[in-house]
Design a protein around this motif. Structure first.
Motif, short mmCIF file in Angstrom:
data_model
loop_
_atom_site.label_atom_id
_atom_site.label_comp_id
_atom_site.label_asym_id
_atom_site.label_seq_id
_atom_site.Cartn_x
_atom_site.Cartn_y
_atom_site.Cartn_z
N ALA A 3 25.12 32.40 2.11
CA ALA A 3 25.09 31.28 1.18
C ALA A 3 24.65 30.00 1.87
N GLY A 4 25.17 29.78 3.07
CA GLY A 4 24.80 28.59 3.82
C GLY A 4 23.33 28.59 4.20
N ARG A 5 22.78 29.76 4.46
CA ARG A 5 21.36 29.83 4.82
C ARG A 5 20.47 29.47 3.65
N GLN A 6 20.93 29.71 2.42
CA GLN A 6 20.16 29.30 1.25
C GLN A 6 19.93 27.79 1.24
N ARG A 7 20.92 27.03 1.69
CA ARG A 7 20.75 25.57 1.79
C ARG A 7 19.60 25.25 2.73
N MET A 8 19.60 25.92 3.88
CA MET A 8 18.53 25.68 4.85
C MET A 8 17.17 26.03 4.28
N LEU A 9 17.08 27.18 3.60
CA LEU A 9 15.78 27.61 3.06
C LEU A 9 15.25 26.63 2.03
N SER A 10 16.14 26.04 1.23
CA SER A 10 15.68 25.05 0.24
C SER A 10 15.01 23.87 0.94
N ALA B 207 9.98 32.08 3.15
CA ALA B 207 11.28 31.54 2.76
C ALA B 207 11.58 31.82 1.30
N ARG B 208 10.55 31.76 0.45
CA ARG B 208 10.74 32.05 -0.97
C ARG B 208 11.27 33.48 -1.16
N THR B 209 10.65 34.44 -0.47
CA THR B 209 11.08 35.84 -0.58
C THR B 209 12.51 36.01 -0.09
N GLU B 210 12.84 35.37 1.03
CA GLU B 210 14.20 35.47 1.59
C GLU B 210 15.22 34.83 0.66
N PHE B 211 14.87 33.71 0.06
CA PHE B 211 15.80 33.01 -0.82
C PHE B 211 16.13 33.86 -2.04
N MET B 212 15.11 34.45 -2.65
CA MET B 212 15.33 35.25 -3.86
C MET B 212 16.17 36.49 -3.56
N ALA B 213 15.91 37.13 -2.43
CA ALA B 213 16.67 38.32 -2.06
C ALA B 213 18.14 37.98 -1.79
N LEU C 18 24.30 37.48 -2.98
CA LEU C 18 25.45 36.63 -3.31
C LEU C 18 25.98 36.93 -4.71
N ARG C 19 25.07 37.17 -5.64
CA ARG C 19 25.47 37.42 -7.02
C ARG C 19 26.20 38.76 -7.17
N ASN C 20 25.78 39.76 -6.40
CA ASN C 20 26.31 41.12 -6.54
C ASN C 20 27.44 41.45 -5.57
N ALA C 21 27.81 40.50 -4.72
CA ALA C 21 28.89 40.75 -3.76
C ALA C 21 30.20 40.98 -4.48
N PRO C 22 31.01 41.94 -4.03
CA PRO C 22 32.32 42.17 -4.65
C PRO C 22 33.21 40.93 -4.64
N GLU C 23 32.99 40.05 -3.65
CA GLU C 23 33.82 38.85 -3.51
C GLU C 23 33.39 37.73 -4.46
N ALA C 24 32.27 37.90 -5.16
CA ALA C 24 31.75 36.84 -6.04
C ALA C 24 32.70 36.63 -7.22
N THR C 25 33.29 35.45 -7.30
CA THR C 25 34.19 35.11 -8.40
C THR C 25 33.38 34.65 -9.61
N MET D 38 23.76 24.93 -4.00
CA MET D 38 24.00 25.96 -2.99
C MET D 38 25.09 25.54 -2.00
N ASP D 39 25.27 24.24 -1.80
CA ASP D 39 26.38 23.80 -0.95
C ASP D 39 27.72 24.10 -1.63
N ARG D 40 27.76 23.95 -2.96
CA ARG D 40 28.99 24.30 -3.67
C ARG D 40 29.26 25.80 -3.58
N VAL D 41 28.23 26.61 -3.71
CA VAL D 41 28.40 28.06 -3.60
C VAL D 41 28.94 28.42 -2.22
#
Length: 262
Positions: free
Chosen positions: A152-159, A185-191, A196-203, A250-253
């Protein structure tokens, strides 16, 4: 135009508020979050500097650059002090040196095309060491949620990295490389968004924030695709503003994943 300036001012203020009140590192999840934020800041500072070099959102860009430099300094001290082993302490010692060089490039001369190559070289070194530190903190955690905080933190960097390379291409500085880096970076961000969306820990709250991120991503990606010579000032401004909006979500996520104590 006026509405866009109000939007970026509000977004910058919100982001500054989110990043501005910091305690010392509280646990390994917090360490991964802050270590990952250092990666983002390395690219955000470069983005702001390149925006200033082209008179793009100058008031917001100056605020972003100044606040990001101060935050990088504070978090670097926190992460070095919290380091649980010699390997991590060594990484942050090296990062101090790379950061000193990067800071000199950022503030040594007024932002301009002449200094852009040096800024990009310096930010790459800082990014590499900040990433190394994040991975080391994740390994020290040894928990699945630590990996998710990192992703999740890396998504901030990619943006910020995509926006930075867009502004570099428009200067122009090594436009061919910039275009390739944006696509990567676009490909990495989307993947990673799907991870993050499909993780079991995702509330439910995390999934709601990721839906907001989807909307911000559409605006940002549309702006990025206007990668062409002679782009209008509005096109450059749109990339700057939308990258800040996406960063805020993404920082909130990342913070929500960091707060999971399992």
């Amino acid at each position: 135009m006026q509405r866009r300036h109000v939007l970026v001012a509000l977004t910058t203020a919100a982001t500054a508020s989110a990043f501005g009140v910091l305690a010392q590192v509280t646990d390994l999840n917090d360490a991964i979050n802050k270590a990952g934020r250092q990666r983002m800041l390395s690219q955000r500072m470069g983005k702001a500097w390149l925006a200033l070099a082209q008179d793009v959102e100058t008031g917001s860009a100056r605020q972003v650059l100044d606040k990001s430099m101060g935050l990088f300094d504070r978090q670097l001290a926190e992460l070095k002090a919290y380091a649980p082993n010699a390997e991590i302490r060594d990484t942050y010692g090296k990062l101090e040196g790379a950061w000193s060089d990067y800071k000199a490039a950022l503030v040594g001369t007024a932002p301009s095309k002449a200094g852009a190559a040096a800024v990009l070289q310096a930010d790459a070194k800082v990014l590499a060491l900040a990433h190394q530190g994040t991975v080391q903190y994740e390994a020290a955690s040894g928990r699945p949620v630590g990996k998710l905080v990192n992703v999740a933190g890396r998504q901030r960097m990619l943006s910020q990295r995509m926006a930075k390379f867009y502004l570099a291409a428009m200067l122009p500085v090594d436009a061919a490389t910039a275009g390739a880096e944006i696509n990567k970076a676009r490909t990495e961000f989307m993947a990673a968004t799907e991870v993050l969306r499909n993780a079991p820990e995702a509330t439910a709250r995390i999934k709601e924030e990721l839906q907001l991120a989807d909307g911000q991503w559409i605006f940002f990606d549309t702006a990025l695709k206007r990668l062409q010579a002679g782009a209008s000032p509005k096109a450059l401004s749109d990339v700057f503003v939308s990258s800040e909006n996406l960063l805020s979500v993404m920082d909130r996520v990342t913070g929500l994943y960091s707060a999971i104590k399992v």
